[in-house]
Scaffold this active site. Structure first.
Site, PDB file in Angstrom:
ATOM      1  N   LYS A 174      14.016   0.611  -2.707  1.00  0.00           N
ATOM      2  CA  LYS A 174      13.493   1.558  -2.417  1.00  0.00           C
ATOM      3  C   LYS A 174      11.815   1.489  -2.115  1.00  0.00           C
ATOM      4  O   LYS A 174      11.281   0.933  -3.567  1.00  0.00           O
ATOM      5  CB  LYS A 174      13.001   3.221  -2.578  1.00  0.00           C
ATOM      6  CG  LYS A 174      12.192   4.008  -1.889  1.00  0.00           C
ATOM      7  CD  LYS A 174      12.035   5.257  -2.821  1.00  0.00           C
ATOM      8  CE  LYS A 174       9.953   5.157  -3.017  1.00  0.00           C
ATOM      9  NZ  LYS A 174       9.319   4.848  -2.073  1.00  0.00           N
ATOM     10  N   GLU A 249       7.894  -1.329 -15.540  1.00  0.00           N
ATOM     11  CA  GLU A 249       6.510  -2.034 -15.811  1.00  0.00           C
ATOM     12  C   GLU A 249       5.431  -1.256 -15.272  1.00  0.00           C
ATOM     13  O   GLU A 249       5.259  -1.139 -13.975  1.00  0.00           O
ATOM     14  CB  GLU A 249       6.937  -3.377 -15.257  1.00  0.00           C
ATOM     15  CG  GLU A 249       7.679  -4.512 -15.277  1.00  0.00           C
ATOM     16  CD  GLU A 249       7.211  -4.979 -16.448  1.00  0.00           C
ATOM     17  OE1 GLU A 249       6.263  -5.091 -17.272  1.00  0.00           O
ATOM     18  OE2 GLU A 249       8.312  -5.840 -17.180  1.00  0.00           O
ATOM     19  N   CYS A 283      -2.430  -4.233 -12.052  1.00  0.00           N
ATOM     20  CA  CYS A 283      -1.367  -3.452 -13.082  1.00  0.00           C
ATOM     21  C   CYS A 283      -2.632  -4.396 -14.126  1.00  0.00           C
ATOM     22  O   CYS A 283      -2.704  -4.380 -15.054  1.00  0.00           O
ATOM     23  CB  CYS A 283      -0.687  -3.880 -13.203  1.00  0.00           C
ATOM     24  SG  CYS A 283      -0.019  -5.709 -13.241  1.00  0.00           S
ATOM     25  N   GLU A 384      -6.712   3.916 -17.184  1.00  0.00           N
ATOM     26  CA  GLU A 384      -6.331   3.592 -15.580  1.00  0.00           C
ATOM     27  C   GLU A 384      -7.475   3.846 -14.674  1.00  0.00           C
ATOM     28  O   GLU A 384      -6.954   4.965 -14.355  1.00  0.00           O
ATOM     29  CB  GLU A 384      -4.921   3.059 -15.372  1.00  0.00           C
ATOM     30  CG  GLU A 384      -4.781   1.550 -14.514  1.00  0.00           C
ATOM     31  CD  GLU A 384      -2.729   1.767 -14.474  1.00  0.00           C
ATOM     32  OE1 GLU A 384      -2.018   2.280 -14.101  1.00  0.00           O
ATOM     33  OE2 GLU A 384      -2.902   0.100 -14.529  1.00  0.00           O
TER      34      GLU A 384
HETATM   35  P1  NAP Z   1       3.356   4.956  -8.213  1.00  0.00           P
HETATM   36  O1  NAP Z   1       3.277   5.841  -7.733  1.00  0.00           O
HETATM   37  O2  NAP Z   1       4.235   5.355  -9.672  1.00  0.00           O
HETATM   38  O3  NAP Z   1       4.818   4.287  -7.447  1.00  0.00           O
HETATM   39  C1  NAP Z   1       5.690   3.166  -7.378  1.00  0.00           C
HETATM   40  C2  NAP Z   1       7.240   3.011  -6.829  1.00  0.00           C
HETATM   41  O4  NAP Z   1       7.769   4.652  -7.397  1.00  0.00           O
HETATM   42  C3  NAP Z   1       6.683   3.631  -5.248  1.00  0.00           C
HETATM   43  O5  NAP Z   1       7.730   3.310  -4.762  1.00  0.00           O
HETATM   44  C4  NAP Z   1       7.036   5.291  -5.298  1.00  0.00           C
HETATM   45  O6  NAP Z   1       7.470   5.520  -4.066  1.00  0.00           O
HETATM   46  C5  NAP Z   1       8.058   5.937  -6.517  1.00  0.00           C
HETATM   47  N1  NAP Z   1       7.865   6.743  -6.892  1.00  0.00           N
HETATM   48  C6  NAP Z   1       6.822   7.838  -7.005  1.00  0.00           C
HETATM   49  N2  NAP Z   1       7.178   8.948  -7.890  1.00  0.00           N
HETATM   50  C7  NAP Z   1       8.221   8.730  -7.841  1.00  0.00           C
HETATM   51  C8  NAP Z   1       9.539   8.691  -8.222  1.00  0.00           C
HETATM   52  N3  NAP Z   1       9.153  10.884  -8.644  1.00  0.00           N
HETATM   53  N4  NAP Z   1      10.941   9.153  -8.620  1.00  0.00           N
HETATM   54  C9  NAP Z   1      10.849   7.657  -7.988  1.00  0.00           C
HETATM   55  N5  NAP Z   1       9.983   6.763  -7.830  1.00  0.00           N
HETATM   56  C10 NAP Z   1       9.375   7.543  -7.681  1.00  0.00           C
HETATM   57  O7  NAP Z   1       2.823   3.505  -8.365  1.00  0.00           O
HETATM   58  P2  NAP Z   1       1.717   2.851  -7.621  1.00  0.00           P
HETATM   59  O8  NAP Z   1       0.841   3.902  -7.024  1.00  0.00           O
HETATM   60  O9  NAP Z   1       2.318   2.527  -6.502  1.00  0.00           O
HETATM   61  O10 NAP Z   1       1.251   1.782  -7.999  1.00  0.00           O
HETATM   62  C11 NAP Z   1      -0.026   1.672  -9.148  1.00  0.00           C
HETATM   63  C12 NAP Z   1       0.814   1.896 -10.978  1.00  0.00           C
HETATM   64  O11 NAP Z   1       1.624   0.792 -11.052  1.00  0.00           O
HETATM   65  C13 NAP Z   1      -0.411   1.321 -11.847  1.00  0.00           C
HETATM   66  O12 NAP Z   1      -0.271   2.551 -12.589  1.00  0.00           O
HETATM   67  C14 NAP Z   1      -0.519  -0.037 -11.999  1.00  0.00           C
HETATM   68  O13 NAP Z   1      -0.711  -0.302 -13.228  1.00  0.00           O
HETATM   69  C15 NAP Z   1       1.452  -0.079 -11.704  1.00  0.00           C
HETATM   70  N6  NAP Z   1       1.793  -1.706 -11.385  1.00  0.00           N
HETATM   71  C16 NAP Z   1       2.388  -2.255 -12.768  1.00  0.00           C
HETATM   72  C17 NAP Z   1       2.497  -3.582 -13.116  1.00  0.00           C
HETATM   73  C18 NAP Z   1       3.265  -3.683 -14.308  1.00  0.00           C
HETATM   74  O14 NAP Z   1       4.150  -4.552 -13.868  1.00  0.00           O
HETATM   75  N7  NAP Z   1       2.864  -3.346 -15.021  1.00  0.00           N
HETATM   76  C19 NAP Z   1       2.568  -4.230 -11.584  1.00  0.00           C
HETATM   77  C20 NAP Z   1       2.083  -3.208 -10.281  1.00  0.00           C
HETATM   78  C21 NAP Z   1       1.672  -2.174 -10.647  1.00  0.00           C
HETATM   79  P3  NAP Z   1       6.164   6.269  -3.021  1.00  0.00           P
HETATM   80  O15 NAP Z   1       5.319   5.042  -2.425  1.00  0.00           O
HETATM   81  O16 NAP Z   1       6.779   6.863  -1.519  1.00  0.00           O
HETATM   82  O17 NAP Z   1       5.038   6.834  -4.070  1.00  0.00           O
END
Ligand code: NAP
Ligand code: MG
Length: 493
Positions: A174, A249, A283, A384
């Protein structure tokens, strides 16, 4: 406008409900990139069933042959690199040089995984008994649920999917709702390379619907998730009910330290790339700059001057340095942190506003922003932000710098600019982070090295490098007794 589909059991299909959602261009919000199936639990059920069935055959394909398929995937990605980069920029905004780099990371990961098909080493050890042979081998885990964010729409899915497949697992994927087109191209490429039906499935839709349905599915054996710390915690809680293996991650609050002996021009190039590359939406973005007091004023004026020259705009234009925020919500979050910073008493030295001007009104642009005189206790120094906002903190010594650097709940990336080898090695030893760069910015991971963080950045796993293959395999220990008699370990004769 293109109508995209899910890919389940070797077929391109709509969501069972027939519902769709739109994918839009953050640099020009009126432009719809495509529509995608708004899937639900029933669609996830179909995909998991297909993946479960396909697993029984895929696990028996020799790993070097699985690797051959991934090598073909790499070749097709090379041929389609520019096309993928263009689509990626249109759907999430970062500039073309960066989206090309994102695809390149996927290519590197494909070739690295392909080569690992001829290794996937096990171990042997002597037995404590005569005429007995001991070994430990790797076996696939089963059905892998993969949930990814939008900021690296190709690289992050490949970090997970390629090793998962190489190890003999099947996949239900997904992608983020903001970047479903790039994710679909990845699946198209796997199909073109000959991946068998059911081995690779993609289900589009929202996080709490499709994402959660994968996480709590009893027939999914592992979850590899990259995203925010809050969602990661929820996933960890739900997945614990079925005790599935989970790799998380999560977020970061990364800092770059600049000591008084540093090459300041080098440090300046580093912080500009680290803080404003991908519009700060990485990130590993440099969110804090810890400047030694002796060079503070000089460095600040160099930094502000260069930041004000950054060209904001559509990432498809080669002249653009910084693209938009990914969506309206993200831009609002960024602005709310700017307001918090001002209330907390930090000094806004540049930016701090929604960007306006030629070609900017139709997208989610925000000015590259710098706060000076930030106290380490302020929220903008600890939380963040995930946008083009840099908090600058004055330090008196390396020790103080490292203490401040470590004072967050996160521990992903870190950087120090210094020409003093003693400082560099103290930082390597004392900085609490999964990644430390010496004389390089906080961003720049390579596909064949471990990637991940400590503290609330994750739960102890690493992606990339040789380490990821530990996550996607189980160790099976095998004893072969060729003595012809009953030999009892640990039992006194
Ligand atoms: P996010 O809101 O947590 O979403 C990540 C993924 O999870 C998306 O596919 C999202 O779907 C899905 N998701 C959201 N709520 C969920 C739930 N309750 N259950 C299961 N899946 C769910 O994060 P983002 O805004 O896309 O990305 C930004 C974040 O990612 C930042 O905090 C960044 O630091 C972190 N990040 C970390 C790394 C690393 O390797 N450490 C790398 C890149 C990014 P939808 O898109 O449909 O909402
Ligand atoms: Mg989009």
């Amino acid at each position: 406008m293109k109508k995209y589909k899910n890919f389940i059991n070797g077929k391109w299909v709509d969501a069972r409900s027939g519902e769709v959602f739109e994918d839009r261009n953050p640099a020009n919000w009126n432009e719809v990139v495509g529509t995608f199936p708004k899937s639900a639990r029933v669609d996830v059920d179909d995909a998991v069933k297909a993946a479960r069935q396909a697993f029984e055959k895929w696990r028996l394909v020799p790993a070097p042959k699985r690797g051959d398929t991934l090598r073909k995937v790499g070749d097709i990605m090379v041929a389609r690199k520019e096309e993928i980069a263009q689509v990626m920029t249109r759907e999430m905004g970062k500039v073309l040089v960066e989206t090309r780099g994102d695809v390149q990371e996927g290519i590197d990961t494909a070739y690295y995984a392909a080569s690992e098909g001829r290794r996937l080493f096990g171990k042997t050890a002597p037995s404590e008994l005569p005429n007995k042979f001991n070994m430990a081998i790797r076996v696939p885990v089963g059905v892998a649920g993969i949930v990814t964010p939008w900021n690296f729409p190709m690289a992050i899915p490949t970090w997970k999917i390629f090793p998962a497949l190489l190890c003999g697992n099947t996949v239900v994927f997904k992608p983020a709702s903001d970047t479903p087109a790039t994710a679909t191209m990845l699946v198209e490429i796997l199909v073109e390379a000959g991946i068998p039906a059911g081995v690779m499935n993609i289900v589009h839709g929202g996080g709490s619907d499709v994402g959660m349905a994968i996480v709590d599915h009893p027939d999914v054996d592992l979850i590899s998730f990259t995203g925010s710390t809050n969602v990661g915690k929820k996933i960890s809680e739900v997945a614990s009910k079925t005790l599935k293996r989970v790799s998380l991650e999560l977020g970061g609050k990364n800092a770059q330290v600049v000591m008084d002996d540093a090459d300041l021009n080098l440090a300046l190039d580093g912080v500009l790339w680290g803080a404003f590359g991908t519009t700060g939406q990485r990130c590993t973005a440099t969110s804090r700059l810890l400047l030694h007091e002796k060079i503070y004023d000089k460095f600040m004026s160099m930094l502000v001057e260069r930041t004000q020259k950054l060209r904001l705009g559509d990432g498809l234009k080669e002249t653009t340095d910084v693209g938009p925020c990914v969506n309206e919500g993200q831009r609002k979050t960024v602005h709310s942190y700017v307001e918090i910073g001002m209330k907390e008493g930090a000094k806004l030295v540049t930016g701090g506003k929604v960007a306006s001007g030629d070609g900017l009104s139709g997208g989610w642009f925000y000015q590259p922003t710098i706060f000076a005189d930030v106290a380490p206790t302020m929220r903008i120094a600890k939380e963040e932000i995930f946008g083009p906002v840099l908090s600058v903190i004055k330090i008196k010594s390396l020790e103080e710098g490292i203490t401040i650097l470590n004072d967050t709940i996160y521990g992903l990336s870190s950087s120090i600019y210094t020409t003093n080898v003693n400082y560099a090695f103290k930082a390597i030893r004392d900085v609490k982070a999964g990644i430390t760069y010496i004389n390089a910015p906080t961003i720049g991971a390579e596909a064949h090295m471990p990637f991940g963080g400590v503290k609330q950045t994750g739960n102890g796993h690493r992606e990339g490098g040789w380490t990821v293959f530990d996550f996607f395999t189980e160790w099976k220990t095998v004893y072969v007794d060729y003595s012809g008699g009953l030999q009892r370990a640990q039992i006194d004769i």
